[in-house]
Design an enzyme around this catalytic site. Structure first.
Site, PDB file in Angstrom:
ATOM      1  N   LYS A 153     -26.746  18.940  -0.331  1.00 60.87           N
ATOM      2  CA  LYS A 153     -25.411  19.296   0.166  1.00 60.87           C
ATOM      3  C   LYS A 153     -24.394  18.848  -0.872  1.00 60.87           C
ATOM      4  CE  LYS A 153     -23.412  21.137   3.834  1.00 60.87           C
ATOM      5  NZ  LYS A 153     -23.902  22.143   4.795  1.00 60.87           N
TER       6      LYS A 153
ATOM      7  N   ASP B  17     -20.114  26.414   2.969  1.00 66.55           N
ATOM      8  CA  ASP B  17     -19.977  25.619   4.195  1.00 66.55           C
ATOM      9  C   ASP B  17     -18.483  25.690   4.518  1.00 66.55           C
ATOM     10  OD1 ASP B  17     -21.561  23.594   6.002  1.00 66.55           O
ATOM     11  OD2 ASP B  17     -19.715  22.543   5.555  1.00 66.55           O
TER      12      ASP B  17
HETATM   13  P1  NDP Z   1     -15.266  27.700   8.119  1.00 66.92           P
HETATM   14  O1  NDP Z   1     -14.508  26.992   7.082  1.00 66.92           O
HETATM   15  O2  NDP Z   1     -15.477  29.161   7.991  1.00 66.92           O
HETATM   16  O3  NDP Z   1     -14.621  27.434   9.564  1.00 66.92           O
HETATM   17  C1  NDP Z   1     -14.461  26.136  10.039  1.00 66.92           C
HETATM   18  C2  NDP Z   1     -13.731  26.207  11.370  1.00 66.92           C
HETATM   19  O4  NDP Z   1     -13.749  24.914  11.959  1.00 66.92           O
HETATM   20  C3  NDP Z   1     -12.268  26.595  11.241  1.00 66.92           C
HETATM   21  O5  NDP Z   1     -11.855  27.243  12.403  1.00 66.92           O
HETATM   22  C4  NDP Z   1     -11.594  25.224  11.083  1.00 66.92           C
HETATM   23  O6  NDP Z   1     -10.226  25.208  11.478  1.00 66.92           O
HETATM   24  C5  NDP Z   1     -12.412  24.384  12.028  1.00 66.92           C
HETATM   25  N1  NDP Z   1     -12.423  22.995  11.564  1.00 66.92           N
HETATM   26  C6  NDP Z   1     -12.894  22.529  10.383  1.00 66.92           C
HETATM   27  N2  NDP Z   1     -12.715  21.203  10.290  1.00 66.92           N
HETATM   28  C7  NDP Z   1     -12.101  20.841  11.437  1.00 66.92           C
HETATM   29  C8  NDP Z   1     -11.668  19.600  11.954  1.00 66.92           C
HETATM   30  N3  NDP Z   1     -11.809  18.468  11.251  1.00 66.92           N
HETATM   31  N4  NDP Z   1     -11.117  19.607  13.187  1.00 66.92           N
HETATM   32  C9  NDP Z   1     -10.962  20.744  13.899  1.00 66.92           C
HETATM   33  N5  NDP Z   1     -11.366  21.947  13.458  1.00 66.92           N
HETATM   34  C10 NDP Z   1     -11.924  21.987  12.255  1.00 66.92           C
HETATM   35  O7  NDP Z   1     -16.669  26.936   8.216  1.00 66.92           O
HETATM   36  P2  NDP Z   1     -18.057  27.435   8.830  1.00 66.92           P
HETATM   37  O8  NDP Z   1     -17.814  28.329   9.990  1.00 66.92           O
HETATM   38  O9  NDP Z   1     -18.885  27.920   7.706  1.00 66.92           O
HETATM   39  O10 NDP Z   1     -18.708  26.058   9.307  1.00 66.92           O
HETATM   40  C11 NDP Z   1     -18.471  25.520  10.606  1.00 66.92           C
HETATM   41  C12 NDP Z   1     -19.550  24.502  10.937  1.00 66.92           C
HETATM   42  O11 NDP Z   1     -20.846  25.131  10.872  1.00 66.92           O
HETATM   43  C13 NDP Z   1     -19.646  23.312   9.976  1.00 66.92           C
HETATM   44  O12 NDP Z   1     -20.066  22.166  10.696  1.00 66.92           O
HETATM   45  C14 NDP Z   1     -20.756  23.725   9.029  1.00 66.92           C
HETATM   46  O13 NDP Z   1     -21.387  22.613   8.413  1.00 66.92           O
HETATM   47  C15 NDP Z   1     -21.693  24.421  10.000  1.00 66.92           C
HETATM   48  N6  NDP Z   1     -22.650  25.337   9.389  1.00 66.92           N
HETATM   49  C16 NDP Z   1     -22.223  26.393   8.628  1.00 66.92           C
HETATM   50  C17 NDP Z   1     -23.140  27.258   8.085  1.00 66.92           C
HETATM   51  C18 NDP Z   1     -22.737  28.480   7.344  1.00 66.92           C
HETATM   52  O14 NDP Z   1     -23.606  29.299   7.037  1.00 66.92           O
HETATM   53  N7  NDP Z   1     -21.452  28.702   7.059  1.00 66.92           N
HETATM   54  C19 NDP Z   1     -24.593  27.033   8.232  1.00 66.92           C
HETATM   55  C20 NDP Z   1     -24.922  25.953   9.127  1.00 66.92           C
HETATM   56  C21 NDP Z   1     -23.983  25.132   9.650  1.00 66.92           C
HETATM   57  P3  NDP Z   1      -9.110  25.082  10.339  1.00 66.92           P
HETATM   58  O15 NDP Z   1      -9.115  26.399   9.654  1.00 66.92           O
HETATM   59  O16 NDP Z   1      -7.855  24.774  11.076  1.00 66.92           O
HETATM   60  O17 NDP Z   1      -9.549  23.953   9.434  1.00 66.92           O
END
Ligand code: NDP
Length: 449
Positions: free
Chosen positions: A129, A169
């Protein structure tokens, strides 16, 4: 085990002493240690060879300076990382996170979880990671490109198609992967599958953007099927509105469920009529093109917006925490259970706190930990690597079918290792033990390395 380590608690004390001020990493280690302790107790050879001590020690940690210049001509410095956690079963594989909260503890927890997740997928991928404490939010294209080029200028020394293959991510989409791939190609003078999540025109796999969300829904489908149920008419609550949340919503809508919430770090929207396909397309445009805030949805469609809050108090049948770690705590878990929620599948990594997981398991509702239910993303990254090696691309249907089969297989592994004999499946234990045994066997076979 060390001679003075006799119990899981001893092991956790040892891990804490060696990794001070790394709460997220310790949280992930604690869960795995508790899950696999019985297995370790039955396998003294694993204990003798200090398999768990070795697993919590990254094979390599790389930290580096990322200098760049912003729109005002000011110099900026961020801190970049790559954690190469375990390569026993394949090249390091895992995403890059760009968020101001990124630090060593968070990336070590993610890399550690990734090792077991990748093992569960059945594909030959080790765990890693990385990322940086850079906030892409509010940055212009003119800033994002030089930042990601600078990041890759250093990272290229440490990654490669047969060595370490990063993906996206939090804070990474197709745009960022494209910039990193371009810089890698320029510096190395070679076109290889060094990153996954690439654009369709330069080696990306169909279904990769959808894979984590779709996979999470397929996993929930398997859990429901085991209970003789399906998604028809189920009210679903989703947190986040990024990549994982968007495609979780898309697949749920397609399968007949009603999605009523999405969120971002500002708050959540509650649309009691349900977010349909047209409304979801509006959200995708808002988030992926306009890069706006979810509140705009409430203003546009005239529904409720709850500033600064998370959606777990909304009555639902199924919940999909898909934003970030520790976003669902004990009292929120109690609220979900009291409101009749019958299943939770984690789209994010470690979104439920340990106390919240205890609430779900005590209530005997379906609970899928992220390392099982969100493994579809990395699994499809593995399929992207295969296609890059073959110099060939599978159709959308072919990739989707492979993804669905992998999620079914992960579900079966969890049931196999997590059944407690009275019909209840502890998916946390099932995922941890299922992921662990394969990595442990490979490490044992490869000697003390
Ligand atoms: P994105 O950046 O596309 O979206 C993240 C979302 O979560 C946004 O809506 C963001 O809101 C919100 N968010 C992020 N940090 C915070 C926080 N500290 N508090 C509140 N809201 C938050 O990321 P992903 O959708 O790719 O990833 C989301 C989760 O899924 C993560 O935990 C990631 O590790 C996990 N994941 C992702 C994979 C992938 O293929 N993308 C694979 C496996 C797991 P805002 O825009 O306001 O920050």
């Amino acid at each position: 085990m060390s001679s003075n380590i006799k119990t899981a608690e001893d092991f956790i004390a040892y891990a804490k002493e060696r990794n001070p001020n790394q709460p997220e990493f310790i949280q992930a280690v604690e869960e795995v240690a508790h899950s696999v302790w019985e297995h370790l107790s039955n396998h003294p050879e694993l204990q003798r060879s200090k398999i768990l001590e070795r697993m919590i020690e990254p094979e390599r940690v790389i930290m580096f300076r990322v200098p760049w210049i912003d729109d005002r001509g000011e110099f900026q410095v961020n801190r970049g990382y790559r954690i190469q956690m375990n390569s026993a079963i394949g090249p390091y594989k895992g995403g890059l996170r760009f968020h101001p909260s990124v630090n060593l503890s968070i990336l070590k927890f993610l890399a550690f979880e990734q090792v077991y997740k990748n093992s569960l997928t059945t594909l030959p991928m080790g765990g890693g990671k990385g990322g940086a404490d850079f906030n892409p939010k509010g940055k212009s294209d003119n800033e994002v490109m030089p930042f990601f080029q600078s990041f890759m200028t250093e990272l290229q020394r440490h990654v490669g198609a047969n060595l370490d293959v990063p993906a996206g991510d939090i804070g990474v989409g197709g745009r960022e992967v494209g910039y990193m791939f371009g810089q890698y190609k320029r510096l190395k003078n070679e076109f290889t599958g060094v990153l996954t999540g690439k654009g369709k025109t330069f080696g990306g796999s169909l279904i990769r953007p959808e894979a984590t969300g779709y996979g999470c829904v397929y996993f929930m489908q398997e859990m429901l099927k085991r209970k003789g149920k399906d998604f028809k008419g189920k009210t679903c609550v989703i947190s986040g509105s990024g990549n994982v949340s968007q495609y979780t919503a898309e697949k749920l809508i397609e399968l007949g469920a009603k999605v009523v919430t999405m969120s971002d770090s500002g708050g959540y929207i509650y649309d009691k009529d349900g977010i349909d396909a047209a409304k979801l397309a509006w959200i995708m445009d808002l988030k992926n093109v306009k890069r706006g805030r979810i509140k705009a949805y409430a203003d546009h469609y005239g529904c409720e917006y709850h500033e600064g809050q998370r959606p777990w108090g909304v009555k639902c049948d199924l919940a999909f925490p898909s934003a970030t770690q520790n976003e669902l705590n004990e009292s929120e878990a109690k609220a979900l259970v009291e409101n009749g929620c019958e299943g939770v599948a984690e789209g994010a990594n470690m979104p439920s706190t340990p106390a919240a997981i205890e609430v779900f398991q005590a209530a005997k509702i379906l609970f899928a930990p992220g390392k099982a239910s969100n493994a579809g993303g990395v699994a499809t990254s593995g399929l992207e690597m295969s296609q890059n090696s073959l110099r060939y691309g599978w159709t959308r249907e072919e990739v989707d079918e492979k993804l669905n089969n992998i999620m079914k297989s992960i579900h079966e592994t969890c049931v196999q290792h997590g059944s407690n004999g009275n019909g209840y499946v502890d998916y946390v234990k099932g995922a941890n033990v299922g992921g662990f045994v394969k990595v442990a066997e490979a490490m044992m076979a490869q000697g003390l390395v």
